[in-house]
Motif scaffolding. Structure first.
Motif, short mmCIF file in Angstrom:
data_model
loop_
_atom_site.label_atom_id
_atom_site.label_comp_id
_atom_site.label_asym_id
_atom_site.label_seq_id
_atom_site.Cartn_x
_atom_site.Cartn_y
_atom_site.Cartn_z
N GLY A 143 56.28 49.67 42.38
CA GLY A 143 55.63 48.67 41.55
C GLY A 143 55.32 47.40 42.32
N ALA A 144 56.20 47.06 43.27
CA ALA A 144 55.96 45.89 44.12
C ALA A 144 54.76 46.11 45.02
CB ALA A 144 57.20 45.61 44.96
N GLY A 145 54.69 47.30 45.63
CA GLY A 145 53.59 47.60 46.53
C GLY A 145 52.26 47.61 45.80
N THR A 167 54.94 46.12 53.06
CA THR A 167 53.66 45.54 53.43
C THR A 167 52.95 46.39 54.47
OG1 THR A 167 54.77 44.15 55.08
CG2 THR A 167 54.36 43.18 52.90
N ASP A 168 53.69 47.27 55.14
CA ASP A 168 53.12 48.14 56.17
C ASP A 168 53.77 49.52 56.02
OD1 ASP A 168 52.35 49.51 58.47
OD2 ASP A 168 52.53 47.77 59.78
N LEU A 169 53.07 50.43 55.34
CA LEU A 169 53.65 51.74 55.07
C LEU A 169 53.81 52.56 56.35
CD1 LEU A 169 54.71 53.62 52.89
CD2 LEU A 169 52.37 54.43 52.52
N VAL A 223 45.73 52.61 54.62
CA VAL A 223 44.97 52.33 53.40
C VAL A 223 45.90 51.81 52.31
CG1 VAL A 223 43.63 53.44 51.55
CG2 VAL A 223 43.18 54.02 53.94
N ARG A 224 47.17 52.16 52.37
CA ARG A 224 48.15 51.82 51.35
C ARG A 224 49.09 50.70 51.80
NH1 ARG A 224 45.97 56.62 50.95
NH2 ARG A 224 45.88 57.60 48.88
N SER A 225 48.63 49.86 52.70
CA SER A 225 49.44 48.78 53.25
C SER A 225 48.78 47.43 52.99
CB SER A 225 49.61 48.96 54.77
OG SER A 225 50.28 50.17 55.06
N LEU A 256 58.07 42.55 56.54
CA LEU A 256 57.88 41.50 55.54
C LEU A 256 57.83 40.13 56.19
CD1 LEU A 256 60.48 42.89 53.00
CD2 LEU A 256 58.03 43.37 53.09
N VAL A 257 58.66 39.94 57.21
CA VAL A 257 58.65 38.67 57.95
C VAL A 257 57.29 38.48 58.62
CG1 VAL A 257 59.67 37.42 59.89
CG2 VAL A 257 61.15 38.69 58.30
N ASP A 258 56.79 39.52 59.26
CA ASP A 258 55.48 39.43 59.92
C ASP A 258 54.38 39.13 58.90
OD1 ASP A 258 56.72 39.98 62.31
OD2 ASP A 258 56.15 42.09 62.34
#
Length: 520
Positions: A143-145, A167-169, A223-225, A256-258
């Motif tokens: 849900g967050a993504g 944020t990066d799958l 595509v999912r990131s 997440l930091v990046d």
């Protein structure tokens, strides 16, 4: 189907019961409409199962859309939806396509899920008292993504809560080129039990598990990131709250930091002890919870009151009180380089510290595990968050014939690790493909070693022979007590991950290797 119905009934019972427990301190609850189950037409007419609760007072209200987590359904958020409605929000929780009783097949936060989220926004504006200028989206994990990605494609979403999201799958699946075995396996199992996997998802998971056509899996993941769409998110300027666990085995925190560093929108980053979705779990169960309380404040700041908190970085160290900072870099005041030294014959341990040295080697086998490990996905770091005690081993049990061990001197003051430790290894005798796993421990005087952070590194290209490895360990905040030794263990096998090592072979670590430790 019988299993699905059973779990649905159990979840409903547990969460409905929990709504009588949760409280909302320092915020007088307003009267609400109660819950209504609704069907929402998603992209292509797919039916999305949802529930709605809202303030009963007349007028327009801010709204929050809550897509459910991977493997769960819209009943997941009953407790929190009730609280948010009592705080003046219209709340629409829904089950994404392909899960439980929603139609369609699992799109894994792909284009169809993005279109669905916009359809849910449309429905909310047309069928509730939601203020079109004050729409938020939030959720846990899946849900967050979906919420964060949706903010790139729908500018009506003005605030986002990313709880244990990614944020990066591609990084989540292949961090440092190493496939994450246990976390991906659990996601696949959940999809098979309570979901309807698409042919695309089945194909990609098959390629991932078989280590085939990695480029296609990476492209699918890109595509999912949200990182792929950072420019669109910055252009839309939603306010983004990111909250995660230091030990998240699904979505390690460095991504997440990046991402946070590249956001130019109103933003906040929070990291707490625990594994995936553990920090916010008690809130889902209907109990007071720091993560959800922070989300309330974030939504109020950007959809209601307009007030803001001074420092956008909140860190709860693994063994210290919470801290706030104006920026991520502000937590680190210096970086100490610890050279890896010659292995002592007496105890098979080398010195971690001092200048980077040469003229020594340490050979380790490629197919032997040791007691040094990252634990079990969800359980190990989840238990640590609940008990307040990090995973622990007795260091003398680490076989020095199967691992390299380097221990630092024992300083008389506390060492405050704050940031991303970085390990540089000079290797020789390697094959064209291989894996090493590094563990950073806090070692006390009698051999008990508490895990601070760890990560694998894999190489898949190049000729056999010598190579250098640079590994960013997951970010950590930990106070090494006075009189304790910062200790590094390097081996080649961990059940959390797939490794690329040949059986019966060895790798040699040599001079020129070092560990950079950020100190706060």
């Amino acid at each position: 189907m019988a299993l699905r119905r059973l779990i649905t009934l159990f979840t409903a019972f547990a969460l409905v019961a929990s709504t009588s427990v949760i409280t909302s301190p320092a915020h007088a609850a307003v009267a609400t409409t109660g819950f209504s189950a609704v069907d929402i037409a998603g992209d292509g007419g797919v039916v999305l199962k949802a529930n709605v609760i809202a303030p009963s007072a007349a007028g327009r209200h801010p709204a929050v859309i809550l897509p459910s987590s991977w493997g769960l359904n819209d009943l997941e958020y009953l407790a929190q939806a009730r609280v948010l409605a009592g705080r003046g929000y219209v709340v629409v929780s829904y089950t994404p396509r392909g899960w439980w009783l929603s139609g369609g097949e699992i799109d894994t936060a792909g284009p169809k899920d993005m279109a669905d989220l916009s359809r849910v926004v449309d429905w909310t504006m047309a069928n509730t008292a939601a203020d079109p200028a004050r729409i938020g989206a939030a959720g846990i994990s899946y849900g967050a993504g979906i919420s964060l990605l949706g903010a790139a494609f729908d500018s009506r979403i003005r605030a986002v809560g990313v709880l244990s999201g990614w944020t990066d799958l591609a990084y989540s699946l292949y961090a440092d080129s190493t496939r994450h075995r246990q976390s991906a396996g659990l996601l696949e199992l959940a999809a098979q039990i309570v979901g309807k996997p698409s042919a695309e998802l089945t194909t990609m998971l098959g390629r991932f598990n078989g280590n085939q056509d990695v480029a296609s899996v990476m492209a699918w993941a890109k595509v999912r990131s949200a990182a792929t769409y950072i420019d669109a998110i910055n252009a839309n300027r939603p306010a983004v709250l990111i909250a995660n666990g230091w030990g998240d085995t699904f979505f390690p925190p460095n991504q997440l930091v990046d991402f946070y560093g590249k956001l130019t929108t109103p933003k906040r980053l929070e990291l707490r002890p625990g594994d995936h979705a553990i920090a916010e779990l008690s809130g889902v169960l209907g109990l007071p919870n720091d993560v959800w309380t922070s989300l309330y404040s974030w939504l109020d700041e950007h959809l209601a009151t307009g007030a803001t908190r001074a420092n956008p970085i909140y860190l709860k160290p693994l063994n210290a009180s919470g801290e706030t900072y104006p920026s991520w870099s502000a937590q680190t005041t210096s970086t100490v380089r610890h050279g890896l030294g010659r292995i002592r014959t007496l105890d098979g341990t080398g010195l971690l510290g001092g200048a980077v040295s040469s003229g020594w080697t340490k050979q380790i086998p490629t197919d032997e595990d040791t007691v040094a490990c990252g634990g079990v996905v969800l359980l190990t770091n989840g238990a640590a968050a609940i008990t307040g005690e990090q995973p622990e081993i007795w260091l003398p049990f680490v076989d020095r014939g199967e691992a390299g061990v380097w221990a630092a001197e024992r300083p008389s003051t506390v060492q405050r690790i704050r940031g991303v430790p970085k390990l540089h290894l000079e290797l020789s005798g390697t094959e064209a493909r291989g894996t090493v796993v590094a563990y950073l421990y806090d070692l006390d005087a009698i051999g008990n070693a508490k895990l601070i952070t760890h990560a694998p590194a894999t190489w898949l290209t190049g000729a056999a022979g010598a190579r250098s490895i640079d590994l960013k360990l997951p970010a950590a905040a930990y106070d090494v007590p006075a009189g304790h030794s910062l200790t590094l263990v390097v081996d080649t096998v961990d059940p959390l991950y797939y490794d690329e090592n040949a059986a019966g072979d060895s790798i040699t670590i040599g001079g020129g290797s070092y560990l950079d430790v950020p100190i706060g």
